[in-house]
Design a protein around this motif. Structure first.
Motif, mmCIF file in Angstrom:
data_model
loop_
_atom_site.group_PDB
_atom_site.id
_atom_site.type_symbol
_atom_site.label_atom_id
_atom_site.label_comp_id
_atom_site.label_asym_id
_atom_site.label_seq_id
_atom_site.Cartn_x
_atom_site.Cartn_y
_atom_site.Cartn_z
ATOM 1 N N PRO A 33 65.785 65.422 11.389
ATOM 2 C CA PRO A 33 66.986 64.859 12.242
ATOM 3 C C PRO A 33 66.937 63.348 12.374
ATOM 4 N N VAL A 34 68.104 62.819 12.570
ATOM 5 C CA VAL A 34 68.289 61.476 12.609
ATOM 6 C C VAL A 34 68.066 60.638 13.795
ATOM 7 N N THR A 35 67.523 61.394 14.886
ATOM 8 C CA THR A 35 67.460 60.868 16.244
ATOM 9 C C THR A 35 65.996 61.331 16.871
ATOM 10 N N THR A 36 65.702 60.419 17.741
ATOM 11 C CA THR A 36 64.409 61.084 18.385
ATOM 12 C C THR A 36 64.801 61.564 19.919
ATOM 13 N N GLN A 37 66.145 61.421 20.344
ATOM 14 C CA GLN A 37 66.375 61.825 21.524
ATOM 15 C C GLN A 37 66.825 63.436 21.394
ATOM 16 N N LYS A 38 66.780 64.087 22.599
ATOM 17 C CA LYS A 38 66.977 65.376 22.457
ATOM 18 C C LYS A 38 68.613 65.800 22.524
ATOM 19 N N GLU A 39 69.079 65.158 21.311
ATOM 20 C CA GLU A 39 70.434 65.432 21.260
ATOM 21 C C GLU A 39 70.924 66.353 20.156
ATOM 22 N N PRO A 40 71.781 67.281 20.346
ATOM 23 C CA PRO A 40 71.966 68.556 19.650
ATOM 24 C C PRO A 40 72.477 67.795 18.077
ATOM 25 N N GLU A 41 72.071 68.506 17.138
ATOM 26 C CA GLU A 41 72.269 67.865 15.850
ATOM 27 C C GLU A 41 73.819 67.888 15.162
ATOM 28 N N ASP A 42 74.644 68.968 16.034
ATOM 29 C CA ASP A 42 76.032 68.952 15.800
ATOM 30 C C ASP A 42 77.082 67.989 16.653
ATOM 31 N N HIS A 43 76.533 66.969 17.118
ATOM 32 C CA HIS A 43 77.214 65.526 17.711
ATOM 33 C C HIS A 43 78.134 65.228 16.656
ATOM 34 N N ILE A 44 79.462 64.929 16.881
ATOM 35 C CA ILE A 44 80.122 64.453 15.783
ATOM 36 C C ILE A 44 79.481 63.287 15.230
ATOM 37 N N GLY A 45 79.003 62.272 15.835
ATOM 38 C CA GLY A 45 78.599 61.143 15.336
ATOM 39 C C GLY A 45 77.425 61.096 14.374
ATOM 40 N N LEU A 46 76.542 62.234 14.913
ATOM 41 C CA LEU A 46 75.471 62.339 14.223
ATOM 42 C C LEU A 46 75.840 62.990 12.678
ATOM 43 N N VAL A 47 76.668 63.999 12.886
ATOM 44 C CA VAL A 47 77.119 64.759 11.687
ATOM 45 C C VAL A 47 77.765 63.912 10.475
ATOM 46 N N LEU A 48 78.694 62.857 11.028
ATOM 47 C CA LEU A 48 79.160 61.893 10.450
ATOM 48 C C LEU A 48 78.367 61.086 9.719
ATOM 49 N N MET A 49 77.216 60.540 10.457
ATOM 50 C CA MET A 49 76.342 59.768 9.778
ATOM 51 C C MET A 49 75.426 60.416 8.854
ATOM 52 N N LEU A 50 75.025 61.664 9.116
ATOM 53 C CA LEU A 50 74.317 62.532 8.043
ATOM 54 C C LEU A 50 75.396 62.703 6.831
ATOM 55 N N ALA A 51 76.475 62.800 6.906
ATOM 56 C CA ALA A 51 77.338 62.980 5.666
ATOM 57 C C ALA A 51 77.420 61.494 5.028
ATOM 58 N N ALA A 52 77.426 60.490 5.832
ATOM 59 C CA ALA A 52 77.042 59.258 4.894
ATOM 60 C C ALA A 52 76.039 59.244 4.144
ATOM 61 N N TRP A 53 74.821 59.498 4.847
ATOM 62 C CA TRP A 53 73.612 59.602 4.281
ATOM 63 C C TRP A 53 73.524 60.372 2.990
ATOM 64 N N LEU A 54 73.931 61.480 2.969
ATOM 65 C CA LEU A 54 74.022 62.362 1.855
ATOM 66 C C LEU A 54 74.704 61.905 0.878
ATOM 67 N N ALA A 55 75.969 61.011 1.109
ATOM 68 C CA ALA A 55 76.767 60.481 0.169
ATOM 69 C C ALA A 55 75.878 59.318 -0.445
ATOM 70 N N GLU A 56 75.297 58.577 0.398
ATOM 71 C CA GLU A 56 74.290 57.375 -0.262
ATOM 72 C C GLU A 56 73.270 57.924 -0.987
ATOM 73 N N GLN A 57 72.780 59.409 -0.748
ATOM 74 C CA GLN A 57 71.592 59.634 -1.702
ATOM 75 C C GLN A 57 72.225 60.643 -3.021
ATOM 76 N N ASN A 58 73.660 60.576 -3.058
ATOM 77 C CA ASN A 58 73.987 61.336 -4.209
ATOM 78 C C ASN A 58 74.049 62.795 -4.274
ATOM 79 N N ARG A 59 74.196 63.208 -2.915
ATOM 80 C CA ARG A 59 73.965 64.775 -2.811
ATOM 81 C C ARG A 59 75.398 65.398 -2.384
ATOM 82 N N ARG A 60 76.073 65.385 -3.526
ATOM 83 C CA ARG A 60 77.433 65.747 -3.337
ATOM 84 C C ARG A 60 77.632 67.308 -2.951
ATOM 85 N N ASP A 61 76.736 68.148 -3.547
ATOM 86 C CA ASP A 61 76.870 69.543 -2.908
ATOM 87 C C ASP A 61 76.440 69.706 -1.562
#
Length: 211
Positions: free
Chosen positions: A119-147
Motif C-alpha cells: 500500500p502506498v499510504t500509512t493512513q487507514k484509507e481504502p486502496e480503491d480511492h481514485i487518487g491512490l489508484v491513479l498514483m499506483l497506475a503511474a508507479w506501475l508505468a514508471e516501473q515498466n510493468r505494462r501488463d
C-alpha cells in the motif's frame, strides 16, 4: 517506442490527477500543480490530445474567481463531514450496500498482494480511492510493468471511474474540481484506447441507489 510513450503518458498524468484527488490543494504535493493548471497554456503540454482540453483549461482559469476557497471545496467533496456527492472509493460504487472496504476493495488488495505491491499510504484509507489508484497506475508505468498496469486499469478502475467522474462533474459546484473530473475522464478514455486488456463489466450500484 509506442509502448514507452504510453507508459510515459500514464506516469505523468496518473501522478498529477491522483495527487489532485488525494491531497489537499494547498499541500506541498499540489501547490505547484494547481498554479500550473490555472495558467492559460498548460493544456498545450498535456500528454494526451483530448477533445475538450481548451474547455477544461477555461474551467481551471475561471476557478481563480470561485467564492469558495479551493481547500474548502476539496474538503467538502472528498473528506466531509457531510455526505459526499461523489464518493471517491470504488467499492461505494460497486458494492450493493455502497460501503467502503467492500468486496471490490478486498479484490484490489488481494491483487496487489499477488503482485508484491505494498500500500502506498500509512493512513487507514481504502486502496480503491481514485487518487491512490491513479498514483499506483503511474508507479506501475514508471516501473515498466505494462501488463500489471493494464490489469489495474481494466479490472479495478475503469469499471467504475466514469460513473464517479460524471457524478463529480455534475455535483461538484466548483469550477476547479469540475475541470479535474472532466480532465480525468478524458485522460482515462485515452488510457483505455491504448490497452488490450478488456475492461471488466461490473454493475455500478451507487448511482442507481442514489436515484
Amino acid at each position: 517506442m509506442q509502448d514507452t510513450r504510453f507508459l510515459e503518458q500514464v506516469a505523468i498524468t496518473g501522478r498529477v490527477l491522483g495527487s489532485l484527488f488525494y491531497f489537499a490543494p494547498d499541500s506541498e504535493n499540489n501547490t505547484d500543480i494547481v498554479a500550473i493548471l490555472q495558467e492559460p497554456t498548460w493544456h498545450e503540454e498535456w500528454p494526451f490530445d483530448l477533445p475538450s482540453l481548451t474547455t477544461i483549461s477555461q474551467f481551471f482559469q475561471s476557478s481563480i474567481h470561485d467564492e469558495e476557497p479551493l481547500n474548502e471545496a476539496w474538503q467538502r467533496l472528498f473528506i466531509g463531514p457531510y455526505a459526499l456527492p461523489a464518493p471517491p472509493w470504488g467499492s461505494v460504487w460497486l458494492d450493493k450496500e455502497n460501503i467502503i472496504f467492500g468486496d471490490s476493495t478486498v479484490e484490489l488488495r488481494q491483487w496487489m498482494r499477488t503482485k508484491g505491491i505494498e500500500p502506498v499510504t500509512t493512513q487507514k484509507e481504502p486502496e480503491d480511492h481514485i487518487g491512490l489508484v491513479l498514483m499506483l497506475a503511474a508507479w506501475l508505468a514508471e516501473q515498466n510493468r505494462r501488463d500489471d498496469l493494464e490489469e489495474l486499469l481494466a479490472w479495478h478502475l475503469l469499471p467504475w471511474s466514469e460513473h464517479f467522474l460524471d457524478t463529480l462533474a455534475d455535483t461538484a459546484d466548483s469550477a476547479f474540481y469540475i475541470a479535474v473530473a472532466k480532465l480525468t475522464k478524458e485522460t482515462l478514455a485515452g488510457y483505455q484506447q491504448q490497452i488490450t486488456q478488456p475492461v471488466l463489466a461490473k454493475t455500478v450500484y451507487y448511482k442507481e441507489n442514489a436515484e
